[in-house]
Design a protein around this motif. Sequence first.
Motif, PDB file in Angstrom:
ATOM      1  N   PHE A   1       0.807  -1.222   0.000  1.00 17.02           N
ATOM      2  CA  PHE A   1       0.000   0.000   0.000  1.00 17.02           C
ATOM      3  C   PHE A   1       0.846   1.281   0.000  1.00 17.02           C
ATOM      4  CE2 PHE A   1      -3.114  -3.081   1.761  1.00 17.02           C
ATOM      5  CZ  PHE A   1      -4.039  -2.989   0.721  1.00 17.02           C
ATOM      6  N   THR A   2       2.151   1.128   0.183  1.00 15.05           N
ATOM      7  CA  THR A   2       3.039   2.308   0.110  1.00 15.05           C
ATOM      8  C   THR A   2       3.995   2.199  -1.081  1.00 15.05           C
ATOM      9  OG1 THR A   2       4.642   1.253   1.608  1.00 15.05           O
ATOM     10  CG2 THR A   2       2.929   2.650   2.603  1.00 15.05           C
ATOM     11  N   ILE A   3       3.642   1.328  -2.028  1.00 21.45           N
ATOM     12  CA  ILE A   3       4.583   1.032  -3.109  1.00 21.45           C
ATOM     13  C   ILE A   3       4.880   2.258  -3.973  1.00 21.45           C
ATOM     14  CG2 ILE A   3       2.808   0.265  -4.743  1.00 21.45           C
ATOM     15  CD1 ILE A   3       6.317  -1.257  -4.239  1.00 21.45           C
ATOM     16  N   GLU A   4       3.889   3.121  -4.173  1.00 21.42           N
ATOM     17  CA  GLU A   4       4.113   4.279  -5.048  1.00 21.42           C
ATOM     18  C   GLU A   4       5.186   5.206  -4.488  1.00 21.42           C
ATOM     19  OE1 GLU A   4       0.794   6.219  -7.072  1.00 21.42           O
ATOM     20  OE2 GLU A   4      -0.528   4.679  -6.217  1.00 21.42           O
ATOM     21  N   SER A   5       5.123   5.487  -3.199  1.00 24.43           N
ATOM     22  CA  SER A   5       6.146   6.363  -2.608  1.00 24.43           C
ATOM     23  C   SER A   5       7.498   5.661  -2.596  1.00 24.43           C
ATOM     24  CB  SER A   5       5.735   6.759  -1.184  1.00 24.43           C
ATOM     25  OG  SER A   5       5.641   5.622  -0.344  1.00 24.43           O
ATOM     26  N   ARG A   6       7.503   4.352  -2.395  1.00 21.26           N
ATOM     27  CA  ARG A   6       8.760   3.602  -2.415  1.00 21.26           C
ATOM     28  C   ARG A   6       9.402   3.664  -3.808  1.00 21.26           C
ATOM     29  NH1 ARG A   6       9.719  -0.343   1.585  1.00 21.26           N
ATOM     30  NH2 ARG A   6       8.152  -0.415   3.225  1.00 21.26           N
ATOM     31  N   ILE A   7       8.558   3.489  -4.831  1.00 22.18           N
ATOM     32  CA  ILE A   7       9.065   3.542  -6.203  1.00 22.18           C
ATOM     33  C   ILE A   7       9.633   4.920  -6.506  1.00 22.18           C
ATOM     34  CG2 ILE A   7       8.367   3.508  -8.630  1.00 22.18           C
ATOM     35  CD1 ILE A   7       8.599   0.749  -7.515  1.00 22.18           C
ATOM     36  N   LYS A   8       8.921   5.953  -6.047  1.00 21.70           N
ATOM     37  CA  LYS A   8       9.376   7.327  -6.277  1.00 21.70           C
ATOM     38  C   LYS A   8      10.737   7.569  -5.637  1.00 21.70           C
ATOM     39  CE  LYS A   8       7.943  12.146  -5.692  1.00 21.70           C
ATOM     40  NZ  LYS A   8       6.905  13.061  -5.138  1.00 21.70           N
ATOM     41  N   ASP A   9      10.914   7.090  -4.403  1.00 20.70           N
ATOM     42  CA  ASP A   9      12.201   7.255  -3.717  1.00 20.70           C
ATOM     43  C   ASP A   9      13.308   6.502  -4.444  1.00 20.70           C
ATOM     44  OD1 ASP A   9      10.948   8.797  -1.831  1.00 20.70           O
ATOM     45  OD2 ASP A   9      10.740   7.173  -0.357  1.00 20.70           O
ATOM     46  N   PHE A  10      12.990   5.294  -4.868  1.00 18.16           N
ATOM     47  CA  PHE A  10      13.993   4.502  -5.579  1.00 18.16           C
ATOM     48  C   PHE A  10      14.405   5.182  -6.881  1.00 18.16           C
ATOM     49  CE2 PHE A  10      14.611   1.582  -9.163  1.00 18.16           C
ATOM     50  CZ  PHE A  10      15.821   1.030  -8.805  1.00 18.16           C
ATOM     51  N   MET A  11      13.435   5.637  -7.658  1.00 13.20           N
ATOM     52  CA  MET A  11      13.745   6.262  -8.941  1.00 13.20           C
ATOM     53  C   MET A  11      14.568   7.529  -8.760  1.00 13.20           C
ATOM     54  SD  MET A  11      12.684   4.116 -11.065  1.00 13.20           S
ATOM     55  CE  MET A  11      13.093   5.078 -12.512  1.00 13.20           C
ATOM     56  N   SER A  12      14.349   8.222  -7.644  1.00 13.79           N
ATOM     57  CA  SER A  12      15.136   9.419  -7.369  1.00 13.79           C
ATOM     58  C   SER A  12      16.604   9.051  -7.159  1.00 13.79           C
ATOM     59  CB  SER A  12      14.574  10.132  -6.140  1.00 13.79           C
ATOM     60  OG  SER A  12      15.388  11.224  -5.780  1.00 13.79           O
ATOM     61  N   ILE A  13      16.846   7.995  -6.366  1.00  7.43           N
ATOM     62  CA  ILE A  13      18.220   7.535  -6.115  1.00  7.43           C
ATOM     63  C   ILE A  13      18.865   7.062  -7.414  1.00  7.43           C
ATOM     64  CG2 ILE A  13      19.605   5.777  -4.963  1.00  7.43           C
ATOM     65  CD1 ILE A  13      17.484   5.804  -2.720  1.00  7.43           C
TER      66      ILE A  13
END
Length: 931
Positions: free
Chosen positions: A472-484
């Motif tokens: 349920f928090t995958i979108e924010s996790r993906i966003k953080d990963f893509m930023s890195i």
Amino acid sequence: MLVLKKFVITKNDNELTKNIKFVGGKGANLFSLSGFGVNVPAFIVLSTELFDYYVNEILGGSFNKAVSELDCSTPAAIAKTGSKLRSLFKSSHLPKDVSDKIIKSVRENIGDNVFCAVRSSAEAEDSKEFSYAGQLDSFLFCKTDSEILDAVLGCFASGFSDRAIAYRNVKSIPNTGVKVAVVIQKMINGAVSGVAFTVNPISKKYDEILISAVPGLGEGLVSGELNSDQYVCRKFPAVSFINSEVIEKSEKIIFDVEKGYGTKRVNVEGADAKKACLSTEQALALAVICKNIEANYQNKPQDIEWTIEYGEKGPVIYILQARPITTLDVLRPSALEYKTIWDNSNIVESYSGITSPLTFSFALNAYHMVYVQFCEVLKVPAEKIIENDVYFANMLGLLHGRVYYNIKNWCRLISVLPGYNYNRRFMEQMMGVKQKIDFTPADTSKGGFFKKYFVELPRLMLSGLALARAFFTIESRIKDFMSIYQRMFDKYHKYDFQNSQPHKLMDIYYELENTVLRNWKAPIINDFMAMIFFGLLKLLIDKWGLDAGGNSLHNELVAGQGNVESTLPMRKLQEIAGIIKNDAALSEVFKNNTEENLKEMFISGKLSENPDSYKKVSAMILEYLDEFGFRSMNELKLEVPSLTEKPQFLFSILKNYVSANSRHDEQAGEKEREIRTAAEKAVGEKLAGKKFLFVFSKQRLFDFIVRYTKKAVAFREYQRFARTKMFGLARMIFVGIGRQFCKLNVINDYNDIFYLNKDEIFSFIAGTSTIQNLKGLIELRKSEYAAFEKMEDLPDRLETYGSVYCNDLTVASEGYQNNINADGSGEIKGTCCCPGIVRGRVKVILNPSDDMSLNGEILVAARTDPGWVPLFPSAAGLLIERGSILSHSAIVARELGLPAIVGITNITKILKTGDIVEMDGAKGIVRIVRE
């Protein structure tokens, strides 16, 4: 060397019995068997001293002259000069005092009025290096003094038979210095005889004993004249019977009663022809004896001759000879050893065919790091992760240069999560395996009531809650990963890797690993999410009976989303092609020039005198390469140049688009979106007002599953492009190191770097390498990989026992169908991925070196990765040999509304370019209309 004029040797002669120079190979083995307590017929050995005495004292110089004149240039020359030498042994007899001594020893040690077998025993015979099998003579059923003495001279002569001379010539053994001992042994008139191998020479399994048996004497079996019954017994832990193969016997060799000496061949009559030579009990008894003989020979595999004589007290087993097996190479492990299950159903999409050592080592390390992080996110206890770390470090295998999943280790991974049985089923579906996985890790919940409910259950609940939170928090996790990821990619995208020093490049590699790979939690959670939700979607469709019309509803519901990352390069190329098609001059340039010419024209930058439209297309192509240059066929194989390095494929695609009317232009996927809308409406009508567990709305639950399935699939493709770019940077790092190693004369060519693994490269830089001759290591690998290239593809699923590379890796696992996928009805079946019925010609494309031109044919391929996507708009449909409903080709085909079937076994072998077929994407069926 012991020097002693000892002509006759018996078992009481101690040291002489072990000296092969005196008693020959056969004689030494018989003395050893007798010393082991084996039931060997009584025997004596005439030593090589007697042979020396005979040829030197009796034949004299004529023997040496004849040996020196042996001519091995042709078979005819061998026969002529060999016959002249052998004739010498018929011209002179042994002196009477020597003959009397031999006969006296025979009568004292073997018996009066008994038949004897007289056999040659050369010095090198029956050794581990040379078998001399069938090269020397034996004389059977000799009884009188003269028969025995003539046979002795016949054995001497057989040391120079045509076969023995030719054998020594092939093996580079000189004919001078040959010495022949002779075994005189009590003749056993066997009712059944044969040979036993303590390692099965057919299966090459070292825990199997193979027994070959014929009625009568074993001479016909040893010479290869007679066929035999076969019995297989297991050696460990206790001897046990496995199986037998009984054939119909037509002939056998027996004692020639009428003549009173020698043997004859007779017919096997009546029921005896189909009768088994041995009972199960006799085969087991023989196997036990053979196992003990091998143990006494320090467990070295033995080839053992035996016979069974039926006397007044019943059958008696005699061992006639034992010799080392000289023809075995790598032995096969026991089926009782640790079993590993290998499958490449999904991984072959990323790593097809031969994969370099560097790529494999890079991928193996990545899988290890990623799945440890996966367990950490799901709150798997640290001790559990440590306990399973050896499995997480070996999720992949490299078999004859081909990458496979280690299935049991994947099962261990999902076993640490809640819902193992469902997860395993979903994993099978995601991987597209054609055979269910028959493995369940040890049940960790065993251990009593307290452990089950107060230790394991809370752990499962914690993992379940962590999994739900991650979803349920995958979108924010993906966003953080893509930023890195994007930050690191931007930092090194334009870096000058070719001119950097090895230490600096190693530092950059570990910087990327520490910042990106060690933060791969979001992509791997999303992959698991895609597997779970797609599996749940199909499960609910099946459970609730929602797909009455076939097996494609789950595909229709997730198609036509319009936001799949892998289609973006294709859209960009279609945009470039549109500009070209609108300019008649440009269109002609692309139609009439080769890919190599177009590369020079539009990438070299020499367009100053050309129209602005040329410059615009050139700028767009360069922009495309900058953004999508790592997206190419085999993009995850570090040894394969990127599209930026070899852009010819890009021009092949543009030529396709310009030369043909693409089915999938800016309207691509519209039909598929219509199909999806219709599917959603049909499901809504079926689920309206229905409840799940009498409380929850089935419609809402189903919509929730569909929504997260689509989201996970879209994210999965987005992250795959990020993975591609990181692999692209890794290639640039290792190519840079390769170029520096070339300058230092460490390797001969920068591409040789791919024959080393990651740790070998970095340890050489850091000074921790256990080998410094990298050129020698590379040459060894090149030789081995060249052999791998010539091999046929291995089975999709196989099993190994014990040490993996000691197995025959060409054998598919039991029950696995690796053959042509047709059932006799003319229909070829696969996994449906995108609905639609298409009838047309096929174009088979296997690798980037094939002709890439497509104009509305049905594309047939062994496998695809994201680099193949630009080909899809020029195709009328897809038929892919490998893959699953979550494989890349399936996802993109659904997005484009392109009828597709994957997982069609051997479709690239069944179909040839130009064949006409009809494919039904909804049912996963292909029919050949005309070859």
